[in-house]
Design an enzyme around this catalytic site. Structure first.
Site, mmCIF file in Angstrom:
data_model
loop_
_atom_site.group_PDB
_atom_site.id
_atom_site.type_symbol
_atom_site.label_atom_id
_atom_site.label_comp_id
_atom_site.label_asym_id
_atom_site.label_seq_id
_atom_site.Cartn_x
_atom_site.Cartn_y
_atom_site.Cartn_z
ATOM 1 N N SER A 54 4.671 14.715 0.515
ATOM 2 C CA SER A 54 4.497 15.280 -0.814
ATOM 3 C C SER A 54 3.604 16.497 -0.677
ATOM 4 O O SER A 54 2.890 16.656 0.324
ATOM 5 C CB SER A 54 3.828 14.242 -1.730
ATOM 6 O OG SER A 54 3.323 14.830 -2.911
ATOM 7 N N TYR B 71 -2.719 7.620 -3.660
ATOM 8 C CA TYR B 71 -1.499 8.346 -3.300
ATOM 9 C C TYR B 71 -1.810 9.490 -2.340
ATOM 10 O O TYR B 71 -1.127 9.666 -1.316
ATOM 11 C CB TYR B 71 -0.843 8.875 -4.580
ATOM 12 C CG TYR B 71 0.526 9.478 -4.396
ATOM 13 C CD1 TYR B 71 1.663 8.681 -4.415
ATOM 14 C CD2 TYR B 71 0.690 10.845 -4.214
ATOM 15 C CE1 TYR B 71 2.928 9.226 -4.259
ATOM 16 C CE2 TYR B 71 1.951 11.398 -4.055
ATOM 17 C CZ TYR B 71 3.067 10.584 -4.080
ATOM 18 O OH TYR B 71 4.310 11.141 -3.913
#
Length: 268
Positions: A150, A163
């Site tokens: 990401s 995350y």
């Protein structure tokens, strides 16, 4: 006058479907979180290129439906359970570590059990899968590891400690595998998208629009994509095309890298 007869030329070339892409014929791929979003697009792209795809997800009905659609095999597995992860097939030539989840809270309020769960699914599971699949890739002299990271594997945002930590860890694991696997014909890379148009993101857009009393378009442009130069969500198929390219025949020297698909986010 009698009309001359001409042989039937057959169907126009434009009406003949193109042959199946043989790019990955004979290869086997394993994709986690494959029942929806990016994982689903990756499974479809790899199958269309000739690979047999192991569709791994905890959503049983969706996983089985996709496996039937693409001629793959469904594995209904809870990736937070290490013992269950170790039952997955170990013979994949291609591994796409995609499964993930999100929780948003400041560090001092973040539930420790939620933090641990995110690390298990997004760090320990890829490690366990690669620990079991790399020996076969080494023996066959070919393999492709593609980790769906990401922009948060490259940059941080507040309230996403678990995350961001997991994606940074996945980036590190990917680089270690790249170094260890280099002599065996195996590459390992990360694809790092910004916000992708998945059901999860679309639900977040709707929730934020209601919470802030603004339109969904404003949520995308002003909130989610504030740091991105391109004010558009990324499509799952675009991420899948990058994954497929990394599995192709001209990418054997691309390893240990992180390909940012972030609309210019990391250019700031």
């Amino acid at each position: 006058m009698e009309t001359p007869q001409h042989p039937d030329p057959g169907p126009s070339p434009l009406t003949v479907p193109p042959p199946a892409n043989p790019l990955l014929a004979g290869r086997t791929a394993l994709v986690t979180g494959a029942a929806s979003g990016i994982g689903r697009a990756c499974a479809q792209a790899l199958a269309a290129a000739g690979a047999h795809v192991h569709v791994v997800d905890r959503a049983a009905e969706a996983a089985k439906s996709l496996a039937d659609e693409i001629g793959g095999t469904a594995w209904v597995v809870d990736l937070s359970d290490p013992d269950a992860v170790d039952t997955l097939p170990d013979g994949a030539d291609i591994v796409v570590n995609n499964a993930g989840l999100q929780h948003v809270a400041p560090v001092h309020e973040f539930p420790p059990e939620r933090f641990a769960l995110i690390q298990r699914v997004m760090v320990e599971t890829p490690f366990r899968i690669l620990r079991r699949t790399l020996p076969g890739m080494y023996e066959r002299g070919w393999g492709r590891v593609v980790n769906i990271s990401s922009v948060h594997g490259l940059r941080a945002s507040p309230y996403k400690s678990a995350y961001v930590t997991a994606k940074h860890a996945l980036e590190g694991l990917s680089k270690v595998v790249a170094l260890e696997a280099a002599g065996h014909g195996v590459t390992s890379n990360c694809v790092c998208p910004g916000y992708v148009r998945t059901p999860l993101v679309e639900n977040q857009i709707a929730d934020q629009a209601r919470t802030h009393g603004i339109s969904e378009e404003e949520v995308v442009g002003r909130v989610m994509l504030e740091r991105s130069a391109i004010k558009q969500l990324i499509e799952p198929d675009d991420v899948a095309e990058a994954v497929l390219w990394l599995c192709g025949p001209r990418t054997g020297h691309i390893t240990g890298t992180s390909i940012a698909m972030d609309g210019g986010w990391t250019a700031n």
